[in-house]
Design a protein around this motif. Structure first.
Motif, PDB file in Angstrom:
ATOM      1  N   ARG A 177       0.834  -1.204   0.000  1.00 59.57           N
ATOM      2  CA  ARG A 177       0.000   0.000   0.000  1.00 59.57           C
ATOM      3  C   ARG A 177       0.869   1.254   0.000  1.00 59.57           C
ATOM      4  O   ARG A 177       1.956   1.278   0.582  1.00 59.57           O
ATOM      5  CB  ARG A 177      -0.894   0.027   1.239  1.00 59.57           C
ATOM      6  N   CYS A 207      -4.937   7.836   1.062  1.00 62.89           N
ATOM      7  CA  CYS A 207      -4.134   6.701   1.536  1.00 62.89           C
ATOM      8  C   CYS A 207      -2.979   7.171   2.407  1.00 62.89           C
ATOM      9  O   CYS A 207      -2.644   6.547   3.413  1.00 62.89           O
ATOM     10  CB  CYS A 207      -3.612   5.895   0.350  1.00 62.89           C
ATOM     11  N   THR A 223      -8.613   4.694   4.099  1.00 61.45           N
ATOM     12  CA  THR A 223      -8.659   3.667   3.042  1.00 61.45           C
ATOM     13  C   THR A 223      -9.843   2.727   3.237  1.00 61.45           C
ATOM     14  O   THR A 223      -9.738   1.534   3.013  1.00 61.45           O
ATOM     15  CB  THR A 223      -7.354   2.857   3.048  1.00 61.45           C
ATOM     16  N   ALA A 255      -8.341   1.648  -2.033  1.00 62.36           N
ATOM     17  CA  ALA A 255      -6.947   1.375  -1.691  1.00 62.36           C
ATOM     18  C   ALA A 255      -6.067   1.701  -2.886  1.00 62.36           C
ATOM     19  O   ALA A 255      -6.466   1.513  -4.033  1.00 62.36           O
ATOM     20  CB  ALA A 255      -6.766  -0.086  -1.280  1.00 62.36           C
ATOM     21  N   PHE A 300      -2.199   0.915  -4.310  1.00 64.97           N
ATOM     22  CA  PHE A 300      -1.020   0.076  -4.147  1.00 64.97           C
ATOM     23  C   PHE A 300       0.084   0.544  -5.084  1.00 64.97           C
ATOM     24  O   PHE A 300      -0.177   1.110  -6.152  1.00 64.97           O
ATOM     25  CB  PHE A 300      -1.348  -1.387  -4.442  1.00 64.97           C
ATOM     26  N   LEU A 318     -12.950  -0.913  -3.224  1.00 61.55           N
ATOM     27  CA  LEU A 318     -13.335  -2.058  -2.405  1.00 61.55           C
ATOM     28  C   LEU A 318     -14.841  -2.014  -2.137  1.00 61.55           C
ATOM     29  O   LEU A 318     -15.502  -1.000  -2.375  1.00 61.55           O
ATOM     30  CB  LEU A 318     -12.553  -2.033  -1.091  1.00 61.55           C
ATOM     31  N   GLY A 347     -13.139  -6.430  -5.635  1.00 62.41           N
ATOM     32  CA  GLY A 347     -12.599  -5.111  -5.936  1.00 62.41           C
ATOM     33  C   GLY A 347     -12.697  -4.804  -7.415  1.00 62.41           C
ATOM     34  O   GLY A 347     -12.796  -5.703  -8.250  1.00 62.41           O
ATOM     35  N   VAL A 389      -1.813  -7.806  -5.223  1.00 60.51           N
ATOM     36  CA  VAL A 389      -2.883  -7.003  -4.617  1.00 60.51           C
ATOM     37  C   VAL A 389      -4.004  -7.904  -4.110  1.00 60.51           C
ATOM     38  O   VAL A 389      -4.542  -7.707  -3.021  1.00 60.51           O
ATOM     39  CB  VAL A 389      -3.413  -5.973  -5.630  1.00 60.51           C
ATOM     40  N   GLN A 398      -4.671  -7.761  -0.099  1.00 63.20           N
ATOM     41  CA  GLN A 398      -5.967  -7.218   0.295  1.00 63.20           C
ATOM     42  C   GLN A 398      -6.945  -8.318   0.705  1.00 63.20           C
ATOM     43  O   GLN A 398      -8.042  -8.023   1.165  1.00 63.20           O
ATOM     44  CB  GLN A 398      -6.553  -6.397  -0.871  1.00 63.20           C
TER      45      GLN A 398
END
Length: 455
Positions: A265, A294, A299, A303, A305, A321, A349, A371, A375
Motif C-alpha cells: 500500500r 491513503c 482507506t 486502496a 497500491f 473495495l 474489488g 494485490v 488485500q
C-alpha cells in the motif's frame, strides 16, 4: 495421469519435460493420488511424497482422501550455471557449434570463436553455460552493435528512447546523437543443447550483470521461427513503414529480470516516489485524491497500491473495495466463474486506475496477483470502455505498444449478458445515490481474476 505399460518411464520423462519446457515459470508439479489407489511406477520413483502438515487439529477431509506428490523441474531441466567465457573453453564450445550451427564457420571462418573469447572487453562478452561441469551452451553479447541505426529506423523505438540515454534526462523523446550513449546490448549469438534450450533464460540475469549500465537487451530473430524459449519474456517490437531490417525485433527491459519486486500500500513515506512517478504522466484528480487519502490512512472503500523494484516506484493501482456489483451482474456473465454468494462484498474489488511504466508492463499480472493476496480479495474486476480494447483513460500502460493486453493476458473475459443499453440514465441515478466512489463504472468489456485461478 495415464501411461501405457510399455516404455512408461521414457514417456513419463518426455511428458513432464514438455510441461516444464512449455510453462517456464513453473518450478513444481503436484499430483494428488486417492489413498485407495495403490502407488505405482513411475510415480513412486519420480515424485516425492509430501508429508501431511502437523497440526493439533484432526486431519482435513483432503488429507484423509489423498496422498500428495511433488516433482521439481530441475530433475528434467536443470538450471544452467552461467559464467563468463574463458579461452580454455574454446575446444569444447567448438564441438558444440560445429554440431549445432556448422554454417557459422562458413560465414565467419574457423577462428571467429577464438577471437571472441580472447577479445572480450567492456562492450563484448561471451557467456558459457554448464550443467554438472559439462559445457551445454554459449551466448555472445555486444554493446556496440553495428545495426543500431538500422534498428532504430526500422521499428517503433520511441517507448525505448531509441536505445539512447543522456545524463540529463533518461526519459528523453528527442535527442542529438552526439549527446547520447547506447542504452542496450545485443545477443549476437546463442547456441544451447536441445534438452537445455528451455533453460536459456538463465543467461539473461548474468548478461545484465555484465552490462550493469544498460537498460535493455535485444535480439533479432528470423521470421521463419516465431517462438523461442529465450524470448518468452521479451517484448515484440512493431516495425515501422520504413522497415529495412528483415528480422523480427525482441526487447527485454532489465527491470523484468533484475531487482527485487515489492507490492504494498502507498503510505505517507512514499510522497517523494509518488511525486517523481506522477511527474511523468497526466494524472486525473480522482487518483490524486485517492493517493492523498491513503497517505492520511483513509482507506475504507479505496486502496492504492504501488509496485516497487529495488525501492523505485514503477506502477500505481487504485482499487475500489466493497464494490457494488449491480452493473457487472446485469451486463456480464459472472456466474460462470464466480459464486458471488460464497464471499462478501468486501472480498471483491474493481480496478479503476492502473498506471505502469512501459518497462515494467510485463510485471502487471504479478502486480494484480499480489494485490489480491495482500488485500485478501477473492476476485477483482477490470473494465474497458469498448470490446475492441480502447482503454479507459484512467487505466493505461504508459507508452505501451501493447495496450491493455498485458493487464488482461491472464484474466478471464466475461461475456456480455446482453447488448449494452444506453447508460446516461444509469449514470445519473448512480451520481444521485452517491453511495460510494464508482466514477464512470460503465464498461463495454469486462475482465475478471479470481484467487482460485492463480492459487
Amino acid at each position: 495421469l495415464i501411461l501405457t505399460i510399455y516404455h512408461q518411464i521414457e514417456i513419463f520423462k518426455q511428458i513432464f519435460s514438455a510441461v516444464f519446457t512449455t510453462y517456464i515459470d513453473i518450478d513444481y508439479i503436484l499430483f494428488a493420488l486417492p489413498n485407495d489407489v495403490p502407488m505405482f511406477d513411475p510415480l513412486t520413483t519420480n515424485f516425492d511424497i509430501l508429508a501431511p502438515q502437523e497440526s493439533s487439529f484432526k486431519k482435513s477431509d483432503f488429507q484423509n482422501k489423498y496422498y500428495m506428490f511433488s516433482r521439481s523441474k530441475f530433475g528434467y531441466n536443470p538450471k544452467l550455471n552461467v559464467r563468463k567465457g574463458r579461452e580454455e573453453d574454446h575446444d569444447d564450445l567448438i564441438k558444440l557449434l560445429k554440431r549445432k550451427q556448422p554454417h557459422l564457420f562458413q560465414q565467419n571462418g574457423d577462428f571467429f570463436l577464438a577471437k571472441l573469447l580472447k577479445q572480450q572487453d567492456e562492450n563484448n562478452k561471451v557467456l558459457v553455460a554448464l550443467v554438472d561441469g559439462v559445457k551445454t551452451g554459449v551466448m555472445c553479447l555486444t554493446a556496440n552493435p553495428e545495426d543500431i541505426g538500422e534498428i532504430t529506423a526500422s521499428y517503433e523505438m520511441e517507448p525505448y528512447s531509441h536505445f539512447m540515454k543522456t545524463d540529463k534526462d533518461l526519459r528523453i523523446n528527442s535527442f542529438n546523437k552526439e549527446d547520447c550513449v547506447h542504452n542496450a546490448f545485443r545477443i549476437s549469438l546463442m547456441v544451447v543443447e536441445d534438452e537445455y534450450e528451455c533453460r536459456s533464460q538463465d543467461f539473461l540475469s548474468v548478461a545484465f550483470k555484465e552490462f550493469k549500465d544498460k537498460q535493455y537487451c535485444y535480439a533479432t530473430v528470423t521470421h521463419a521461427k516465431t517462438e523461442y524459449d529465450l524470448t518468452q519474456k521479451f517484448e515484440f517490437v512493431k516495425p515501422t513503414i520504413y522497415q529495412t531490417h528483415r528480422d523480427g525485433l525482441f526487447v527485454l527491459p532489465s527491470i523484468v529480470i533484475m531487482g527485487a519486486k515489492t507490492v504494498r500500500r502507498i503510505t505517507k513515506d512514499d510522497s517523494d516516489s509518488i511525486d517523481n512517478f506522477f511527474s511523468m504522466f497526466s494524472i486525473d484528480e480522482g487518483l490524486i485524491k485517492a493517493v492523498e487519502n491513503c497517505k492520511a490512512g483513509k482507506t475504507k472503500d479505496v486502496a492504492v497500491f504501488g509496485l516497487f523494484v529495488d525501492s523505485i516506484l514503477v506502477a500505481v493501482m487504485k482499487i475500489v473495495l466493497n464494490y457494488d456489483m449491480k452493473h457487472i451482474l446485469s451486463n456480464f456473465e459472472v456466474s460462470d466463474y464466480a459464486m458471488l454468494s460464497e464471499h462478501s462484498a468486501k472480498q471483491r474489488g474493481l480496478i479503476t486506475h492502473l498506471i505502469i511504466h512501459h518497462n515494467a508492463s510485463q510485471l502487471t499480472t504479478l502486480f494484480v496477483k499480489e494485490v489480491l493476496r495482500i488485500q485478501e480479495l477473492n476476485s477483482v474486476f477490470y473494465g474497458l470502455e469498448s470490446e475492441t480494447g480502447k482503454m479507459d483513460q484512467k487505466v493505461f500502460v504508459v507508452n505501451s505498444t501493447r495496450g491493455h493486453l498485458e493487464v488482461t493476458r491472464d484474466m478471464i473475459y466475461l461475456k456480455p449478458r446482453r447488448k449494452m443499453v444506453d447508460t446516461f440514465i444509469g449514470l445519473y441515478n448512480r451520481k444521485e445515490e452517491k453511495a460510494q466512489e464508482q466514477e464512470n463504472d460503465i464498461y463495454a468489456a469486462m475482465y475478471f481474476m479470481s484467487k482460485f485461478y492463480i492459487a
